[in-house]
Motif scaffolding. Structure first.
Motif, mmCIF file in Angstrom:
data_model
loop_
_atom_site.group_PDB
_atom_site.id
_atom_site.type_symbol
_atom_site.label_atom_id
_atom_site.label_comp_id
_atom_site.label_asym_id
_atom_site.label_seq_id
_atom_site.Cartn_x
_atom_site.Cartn_y
_atom_site.Cartn_z
ATOM 1 N N GLN A 284 0.819 -1.215 0.000
ATOM 2 C CA GLN A 284 0.000 0.000 0.000
ATOM 3 C C GLN A 284 0.854 1.267 0.000
ATOM 4 O O GLN A 284 2.020 1.235 0.365
ATOM 5 C CB GLN A 284 -0.962 0.006 1.190
ATOM 6 N N ALA A 285 0.242 2.355 -0.415
ATOM 7 C CA ALA A 285 0.915 3.642 -0.347
ATOM 8 C C ALA A 285 0.997 4.079 1.110
ATOM 9 O O ALA A 285 0.167 3.704 1.916
ATOM 10 C CB ALA A 285 0.135 4.689 -1.139
ATOM 11 N N VAL B 170 3.900 3.461 -4.036
ATOM 12 C CA VAL B 170 2.558 3.623 -4.580
ATOM 13 C C VAL B 170 1.864 2.276 -4.384
ATOM 14 O O VAL B 170 2.523 1.280 -4.163
ATOM 15 C CB VAL B 170 2.594 3.977 -6.083
ATOM 16 N N PRO B 171 0.530 2.243 -4.431
ATOM 17 C CA PRO B 171 -0.121 0.930 -4.300
ATOM 18 C C PRO B 171 0.481 -0.033 -5.317
ATOM 19 O O PRO B 171 0.710 0.342 -6.469
ATOM 20 C CB PRO B 171 -1.580 1.229 -4.628
ATOM 21 N N TYR C 84 -0.495 -2.324 -7.085
ATOM 22 C CA TYR C 84 -1.153 -2.662 -8.351
ATOM 23 C C TYR C 84 -0.743 -1.727 -9.473
ATOM 24 O O TYR C 84 -0.818 -2.074 -10.640
ATOM 25 C CB TYR C 84 -2.677 -2.716 -8.161
#
Ligand code: SF4
Lengths: 162, 561
Positions: free
Chosen positions: A149-150, A156-157, A159
């Motif tokens: 997660q950020a 950054v996330p 994904y």
């Protein structure tokens, strides 16, 4: 005290004043004051041409600091016990909402196995607990190479990388 | 189902290495017991009454046959050939040696599993509808969102030292099978007037000592805001949740103390700072995760089969089982099969290594290799063709897995209690045994119909007794085991907490008292009423009178007053 700052081990001469109840107290340079002391005396303290530092714990509302941030080069965040996670939110709010760019220093019960989390919340300096090996502690920053997660670091996330 | 990529695999592998190092430091005396405690707890490792207990995460209850085989292997190699499925859609090993836990975690990582955040004051395994993906009343499959939440919450740097544990449940159907109203956060997928699908957000439900039904703080949340809104709720809780008293530390207490309006205001205020930043969830990511939860290739002609109906008519044992252990499937000709882990004489939710291997093979044969763990401590084979049901039933029966009691009196929920748990006041497994012995007539059980008995060995309520149609709570009086009964609870759409029946009763009497309650039900029931419906209609009095009749002596004492 021995500290780890920006991933380097060093010593500095900041001293934490845990409590100030003596009316005759004369402030010295390089003191990390309780926020309550700073609030009462910031007028005088600001006349001195030095860097300023305070410490807070989870009982303080982060928002109270907002008008003081420009003057503070260190904000120390207290972790009175490993279980008390409130200072992680202090760090996130100071970094993310107020864009505070000074030093955030973890003090108190700073466990090696929590430093990775603290770092991710924007804490960049750690008081090394007496009797603990700072080299060992440094290693724990590398426990995880992937972050889902950020947070307040540059992650950054995940994904977005997929 | 979701498959790990390189990133996911790296995280669990690095976790194994980290915990191996922590365990070695502890065993070498470099970490004190007190320092090691929070670390092992973050890995689901408790020290229990007799041995450590390791809780392994089964995200939203979904297992592949390969994973189930690995769980069987672990119980064989490191434990006493069985394991326990919990009400949190997780699995627990009761007897692993501490030194072997890093190896167990490595075995788990080899099949994309872990024990991360299965204990401690962190965001726990996100749970969901056990019939997700196949239920007729489903608006949208909730599991992709559970997986997105799983990734966001895994090692969340800010929320790993919360005031207390934190549980999130997601439902995507009209009926609530995920108990979203008694979770710290419950999310329900709904459609708004404009036809968009988003979340209804419920916060602050929970059981335990002070049970609450959650507050509806946001009628509709757009999907893109899912993670930012969760982050806002968690931040408010992390900052202001009570830390001075562990019984007042869950978010339900904060919501209740602040009031729903003020709590909501604080969340929305926090959210306004973060909602448009990096926390915004990409539609592309939602679609990516959704692609892992697509349907298998169903047989279009599955409903042509006629053998199922014929066998149901001709075989009583089979028809008893089909009446209770099947769940309607959205695809014609398919059923979801509930594998009962509640055979008489077995601790509810326990499965042996052989049974787990057996179920894994049956999942491969008949259900596309997938198994789901239910909230009621059973397992589900979600996609079985009706033509295969008879063969499946026969094979399940062989390993004592086809008890026709799903949703019935003997399909009890039961926490580990005094037999394993160091917090227990009283046993729950022996009570389950007592009930099984008294009610062993399957026709009687079928006649009584749906009845949810839930049992906890202490006020922590791991067995969810508050929401049982009949709830049983273990208490201790003068060092003896007593049981407090509640009636009329429910964890579903009509969620409510049970009412206290009266003074607690002695251990030997529990099954008898249940017998008395059921006799009242049988006398009073109308038409197709379930126990719960009758209770709601007639109230608690008739039940009270039957269990605690006013003795003449007492009446005399009254008269003298
Ligand atoms: S309800 Fe109490 S006795 Fe049962 S598992 Fe939870 S803590 Fe242990």
């Amino acid at each position: 005290m021995q500290i780890i700052k920006d991933r380097n081990i060093s010593n500095d001469d900041w001293v934490i004043a845990r409590e100030i109840d003596d009316a005759a107290f004369v402030p010295k340079d390089n003191t990390i004051f309780p926020f309550s002391y700073w609030q009462l005396n910031s007028g005088d303290l600001l006349k001195q041409n030095t860097s300023h530092a305070i410490w807070i714990d989870g009982d303080i509302e982060t928002e109270q600091l907002s008008s003081h941030l420009n003057h503070l080069s260190i904000i120390a965040l207290d972790f009175p016990a490993f279980k008390d996670g409130r200072s992680y939110s202090h760090a996130r709010i100071l970094r993310d909402r107020y864009n505070y760019e000074g030093e955030l220093r973890a003090i108190g019960n700073v466990l090696r196995d929590q430093m990775f989390f603290m770092l991710r919340c924007g804490i960049n300096c750690f008081e090394v607990t007496e009797g603990k090996n700072a080299e060992d502690a440094l290693k724990s920053f590398n426990d995880f190479t992937v972050r889902y997660q950020a947070a307040a670091d540059d992650a950054v996330p995940i994904y977005k990388l997929r | 189902m979701y498959k790990y990529d390189n990133y996911d695999q790296t995280i669990v592998d690095e976790r194994v290495a980290q915990f191996r190092d922590q365990t070695e430091r502890f065993l070498a005396g470099k970490l004190t017991e007190e320092e090691f405690r929070p670390l092992r707890l973050m890995n689901g490792l408790y020290v229990q009454r007799y041995a450590p207990m390791l809780r392994v995460a089964i995200p939203y209850g979904l297992l592949s046959s390969e994973q189930l085989r690995m769980l069987a292997h672990i119980s064989r190699k490191y434990d006493k050939n069985y394991a326990h499925f919990s009400t949190r859609q997780n699995i627990q090993f009761n007897w692993p040696a501490l030194e072997t836990v890093p190896d167990i975690l490595a075995d788990l990582a080899s099949v994309e599993m872990h024990a991360i955040q299965t204990s401690g004051n962190v965001i726990r395994n996100t749970t969901s509808d056990q019939f997700a993906g196949i239920a007729k009343d489903e608006l949208e499959d909730p599991r992709p969102y559970c997986e997105i939440i799983r990734q966001w919450s895994t090692f969340h740097p800010e929320f790993s030292f919360l005031p207390r544990k934190f549980k999130i449940a997601v439902s995507g159907a009209t009926s609530d099978r995920a108990a979203i109203k008694v979770h710290d956060i419950g999310l329900n997928l709904i459609k708004n007037d404009a036809g968009e699908v988003g979340f209804n957000v419920i916060v602050g439900g929970g059981l335990g000592r002070t049970p609450f039904i959650g507050a509806d703080i946001r009628p509709f949340l757009e999907k893109q805001h899912l993670l930012s809104y969760l982050e806002a709720i968690l931040r408010v809780y992390n900052r202001f949740g009570r830390r001075d008293n562990i019984y007042r530390a869950r978010i339900k207490i904060l919501v209740n103390d602040l009031g729903k309006e003020e709590f909501t205001r604080q969340v929305e205020e926090e959210w306004s700072h973060i909602k448009s930043g990096v926390m915004k969830l990409d539609q592309k990511e939602i679609e990516r995760v959704q692609r892992y939860f697509t349907s298998p290739e169903y047989d279009d002609n599955a409903s042509d089969d006629t053998s199922f109906n014929e066998l149901e008519k001709s075989d009583k044992g089979f028809s008893n089982w089909t009446k209770r252990n099947l769940f309607a499937h959205r695809v014609p000709g398919y059923k979801a099969v509930v594998v009962s882990l509640k055979a008489p004489g077995i601790a509810p939710g326990d499965a042996t290594d052989e049974q787990m291997d057996h179920i894994a093979s049956l999942a491969d044969l008949y259900s596309y290799g997938e198994v789901v763990v239910t909230h009621d401590q059973n397992l589900i084979l979600p996609n079985v063709k009706q033509a295969n049901l008879f063969a499946l039933w026969k094979k399940l029966s062989k390993k004592n897995l086809a008890t026709a009691n799903i949703g019935l009196l003997t399909d009890m929920i039961c926490c580990p209690g005094l037999d394993f748990c160091s917090l227990a006041n009283a046993g729950s497994i022996p009570i389950a045994k007592q009930i099984n012995e008294k009610f062993d007539d399957i026709d009687y059980l079928h006649d009584i119909g749906e009845l949810k008995i839930k049992m906890s060995g202490c006020m922590n309520a791991c067995g969810h007794h508050h929401v049982g149609h009949i709830g049983i709570l273990g208490v201790k009086k003068k060092d003896k085991e007593f049981y407090q009964l509640t009636l009329g609870g429910s964890a579903e759409k009509d969620a409510c907490l049970g009412d206290r029946l009266g003074p607690s009763i002695v251990k030997e009497e529990v099954a008898n008292v249940i017998g008395k309650l059921l006799s009242v039900y049988v006398e009073k029931r109308q038409d197709e009423e379930r126990f719960l419906d009758t209770y709601r209609r007639v109230g608690i009095e008739p039940f009270k009178e039957r269990v605690y009749p006013k003795t003449p002596a007492k009446e005399k004492a009254h008269a003298n007053n």
